[in-house]
Design a protein around this motif. Structure first.
Motif, PDB file in Angstrom:
ATOM      1  N   GLY A 112       0.801  -1.221   0.000  1.00 14.62           N
ATOM      2  CA  GLY A 112       0.000   0.000   0.000  1.00 14.62           C
ATOM      3  C   GLY A 112       0.832   1.268   0.000  1.00 14.62           C
ATOM      4  O   GLY A 112       1.868   1.351   0.667  1.00 14.62           O
ATOM      5  N   GLY A 113       0.390   2.241  -0.742  1.00 18.37           N
ATOM      6  CA  GLY A 113       1.048   3.537  -0.767  1.00 18.37           C
ATOM      7  C   GLY A 113       2.346   3.591  -1.549  1.00 18.37           C
ATOM      8  O   GLY A 113       3.148   4.508  -1.371  1.00 18.37           O
ATOM      9  N   ARG A 114       2.548   2.630  -2.461  1.00 17.70           N
ATOM     10  CA  ARG A 114       3.818   2.611  -3.206  1.00 17.70           C
ATOM     11  C   ARG A 114       3.640   2.754  -4.715  1.00 17.70           C
ATOM     12  O   ARG A 114       4.602   3.100  -5.405  1.00 17.70           O
ATOM     13  CB  ARG A 114       4.581   1.314  -2.903  1.00 17.70           C
ATOM     14  N   ALA A 115       2.471   2.499  -5.250  1.00 17.98           N
ATOM     15  CA  ALA A 115       2.281   2.549  -6.702  1.00 17.98           C
ATOM     16  C   ALA A 115       2.013   3.976  -7.169  1.00 17.98           C
ATOM     17  O   ALA A 115       1.357   4.763  -6.485  1.00 17.98           O
ATOM     18  CB  ALA A 115       1.137   1.642  -7.124  1.00 17.98           C
ATOM     19  N   ILE A 116       2.532   4.304  -8.349  1.00 17.18           N
ATOM     20  CA  ILE A 116       2.252   5.562  -9.039  1.00 17.18           C
ATOM     21  C   ILE A 116       1.865   5.216 -10.465  1.00 17.18           C
ATOM     22  O   ILE A 116       2.639   4.564 -11.179  1.00 17.18           O
ATOM     23  CB  ILE A 116       3.460   6.510  -9.054  1.00 17.18           C
TER      24      ILE A 116
END
Length: 375
Positions: A112-116
């Motif tokens: 979580g919170g790592r993809a762009i």
């Protein structure tokens, strides 16, 4: 002479005077790994090294071979902190629902919170020739695509969209008319950032309005004044306090550490000849258009003419040294250190390093004064 044409090759510019929009935010680094050639090649050791050194992100790409998303799923399993970005996903390659599912799944696998999600339109030769999709209107491709992805991630209601390029449920030719507005089964991160790869006035303005960040085409020190009013108009349209302090600019720079400056410049020329001369239709090539905007009209026409005629070596030789030098950090470490200041002050919030060798990854971490993770 056009205002953004680079200075003479090998000039030791100080980088002073460039407007910076980073304020007190430290410069972040990303690592570009691009797409693979004939054999699948994922530089795992380099990526792990970058993460250990404190790099903020790693960026994949796609053209018409290896895709941009699958490698990120693998990297999610073997990395701990580094953000996982696509630079870029070609929007015609997947429906926005499939893209949202894929990036949401990668983000979940990564903790979580790592993809762009970096999105772009590619060019009409690939869109229509490879993906079999209509070129349509790039502005509305991006606008509709991002809106649908966010609706899926946020799960506020059944999925519907009535855009100028994309509509859901589908009601067009060949449809049964029974499409149902659905919600994602997987509760995905509702705030996955979306960046746009863009370079012309309309799409850069749209980037400022609805995207979380920008993957600029043709960005280099000295060009921010061209883009700044377009982005600010986008911020104004967005409202809600959007501005420079909550918007990311992820600029790409080629880095080649070599005592022989000319040799490092020459190594990048085949790539530039391919993109300017052969990556796109003769009358629709965004890389050539950007080259012309930077003041190289005659060279652009000649490079394309030679490349399309099969005279690739001559096309490569026609690439100006100063063009390569302006797009990268080339030469021995001391020269790169001196020229890095211009990139620090360019207005970018993060620099994506496209390294020629591992030494470039280490040197850029040193210059950006990164604080490596403890474990």
């Amino acid at each position: 002479m056009p205002p953004h044409r680079p200075s003479t090759a090998f000039e030791e510019g100080s980088g002073e005077g460039e407007c910076s929009n980073r304020g007190v935010r430290p410069m972040k680094l990303g690592l570009s790994i691009g797409y693979s050639g004939a054999q699948m090649d994922l530089p795992v050791e380099r990526i792990l090294r970058a993460e250990k050194l404190g790099y903020d992100s790693v960026w994949t790409a796609e053209a018409y071979g290896s895709d941009a998303i699958t490698p990120l799923a693998y990297l999610a399993a073997i990395t701990k902190r580094i953000k996982l970005g696509t630079g870029i996903i070609q929007v015609s390659a997947r429906t926005p629902a499939n893209c949202a599912m894929s990036m949401g799944t990668v983000d979940a696998l990564a903790g979580g919170g790592r993809a762009i999600a970096g999105l772009g339109v590619s060019g009409p030769q690939i869109v229509e020739g490879w993906y079999g999709q209509p070129w349509g209107k790039p502005y509305y491709w991006l606008k509709d695509y991002a809106a649908i992805m966010r609706k899926i991630w946020q799960r506020e209601e059944g999925l519907t969209h009535d855009g100028k390029q994309l509509q859901l449920p589908y009601t067009g030719e060949g449809g049964l008319g029974v499409g149902k507005p659905l919600k994602s089964i997987l509760h995905m991160n509702p705030n996955i950032p979306i960046y746009f790869g863009s370079g012309n006035e309309a799409t850069v303005r749209l980037t400022g309005e609805i995207a979380d960040g920008w993957l600029p085409l043709g960005f280099m020190p000295g060009t921010m004044d061209e883009y700044k009013p377009w982005l600010e108009e986008g911020f104004k349209r967005a409202g809600n306090g959007k501005g420079w302090d909550n918007f990311e600019i992820q600029a790409r720079v080629f880095v080649d550490v070599d005592e022989d400056v000319k040799a490092s410049i020459d190594r990048l020329k085949p790539r530039e000849a391919l993109y300017i001369g052969g990556m796109g239709h003769k009358d629709k090539n965004f890389h050539k258009d950007m080259f012309i905007r930077r003041g190289y009209k005659n060279e652009a026409d000649r490079i394309q003419e030679l490349y399309l005629a099969g005279h690739k070596e001559e096309a490569i030789a026609t690439i100006p040294d100063e063009w390569i030098d302006s797009r990268g950090l080339m030469g021995p470490p001391d020269r790169i250190k001196q020229r890095f200041k211009a990139w620090e002050d360019s207005g970018a919030t993060s620099i994506t390093v496209a390294p020629a060798q591992d030494a470039a990854v280490d040197l850029m971490a040193e210059l950006a004064r990164l604080n490596p993770p403890r474990d």
